[in-house]
Design an enzyme around this catalytic site. Structure first.
Site, PDB file in Angstrom:
ATOM      1  CB  SER A 268      -0.967  -0.050   1.190  1.00 27.20           C
ATOM      2  OG  SER A 268      -2.038   0.834   1.011  1.00 27.20           O
TER       3      SER A 268
ATOM      4  CG  ASP B 206      -4.486  -1.781   0.745  1.00 26.06           C
ATOM      5  OD1 ASP B 206      -3.457  -2.402   1.051  1.00 26.06           O
ATOM      6  OD2 ASP B 206      -4.717  -0.629   1.152  1.00 26.06           O
TER       7      ASP B 206
END
Length: 294
Positions: A42, A155
């Protein structure tokens, strides 16, 4: 002569808190500790890619220049697959990361994403740097998923928030992990909540009555917004998964910047995060010296 250990840097997920990675990297380098490879999840993938590509200075300048208004202008709202497309934000980051392939970076680099349909952990080691970062940081519900090789990716923090395992697989003998999720939940955050000062100057009979009978009684908490509930729920998932993964795949050194009260979308607070990243490394300096240079 003993061979110098190969050092891997694992940069964890954590939205705006991830700007602390910049400060941590700066302090590690100041102490003469230079990783041989970097992996990120991320926001950790974004900072890691910039570092691996020699663009950390440019990213830091951008972060330090962000304002609340500037962050809002980067948000291109949509209701298709998420609240934001992310095109505006990644147009800005493309100027920093460039149109490069992962193989062209100065340091070996990898990013972690999650396959949306199966929940499978996906390691991104080839292809466009920008596409890999965008997939790794596609927070579900917030950013639209990224289509890569016919697979929808979101993510990586859902499955591997701090990619120690990836660093090991890429050949790291020692892994320094930076966990920016610490303190997002529970007692620590509660202890460090800012205290709101009571309103002063209300001398009316009603004000005196409130002061008399409201003394010592906590004000009722307002109902959180849908976005706050969603973000907190993701924080819970991320922190639980991170603790589980670190228990089975521990880092040699774990650095934990402390950023209580730091909300996920407060990207304009970069200076605070970067400063805390430096301090977090300073706190771990004795342990670093023992592990990296015994």
């Amino acid at each position: 002569m003993r061979k110098k250990p190969r050092i891997g840097l694992a940069l964890g997920s954590g939205s705006a808190r991830g700007w602390a990675h910049i400060g941590a990297i700066r302090e590690l380098e100041r102490r003469g500790i230079k990783p041989d490879l970097v992996c990120g999840t991320s926001i950790g993938a974004l900072v890691g890619a910039a570092y691996a590509g020699g663009s950390l200075d440019a990213l830091e300048r951008l972060v330090l220049g962000l304002t609340r208004g500037g962050v809002l202008r980067m948000m291109d709202l949509t209701l298709k697959g998420g609240l934001m497309r992310g095109d505006r934000a990644y147009a800005v980051f493309s100027d920093i990361l460039g149109q490069r392939d992962i193989a062209e970076l100065a340091l070996p680099f990898g990013a972690v994403a999650t396959e949306l349909e199966s929940g499978r952990e996906v390691w991104l080691r080839e292809g466009s740097v920008l596409d890999a970062v965008r997939a790794s940081a596609a927070v579900p519900g917030l950013f639209t998923p990224v289509l890569r090789d016919g697979v929808l990716l979101v993510d990586g923090g859902l499955v591997n928030p701090i990619p120690v395992s990836m660093c090991r697989e890429l050949g790291a003998d020692l892994v320094i992990a930076i966990d920016v999720s610490w303190g997002k939940l529970g007692v620590y955050r509660e202890l460090h909540k800012p205290v709101r000062a009571p309103r002063a100057g209300d001398d009316s009979w009603l004000g005196r009555l409130r002061a008399r009978f409201g003394e010592g009684k906590p004000a009722p908490e307002r109902t959180p917004s849908m976005l706050q509930v969603f973000n907190t729920a993701l924080d819970i998932v991320e922190q639980r998964v991170a603790r589980s993964r670190l228990a089975g795949e521990p880092a040699d050194v774990l650095i934990a910047p402390l950023l209580p009260g730091f909300r996920g979308l407060e990207y304009h607070r970069g200076r605070e995060a970067i400063d805390e990243g430096r301090k977090a490394v300073e706190r771990m300096a004795p342990h670093l010296e023992q592990v990296i240079r015994p």
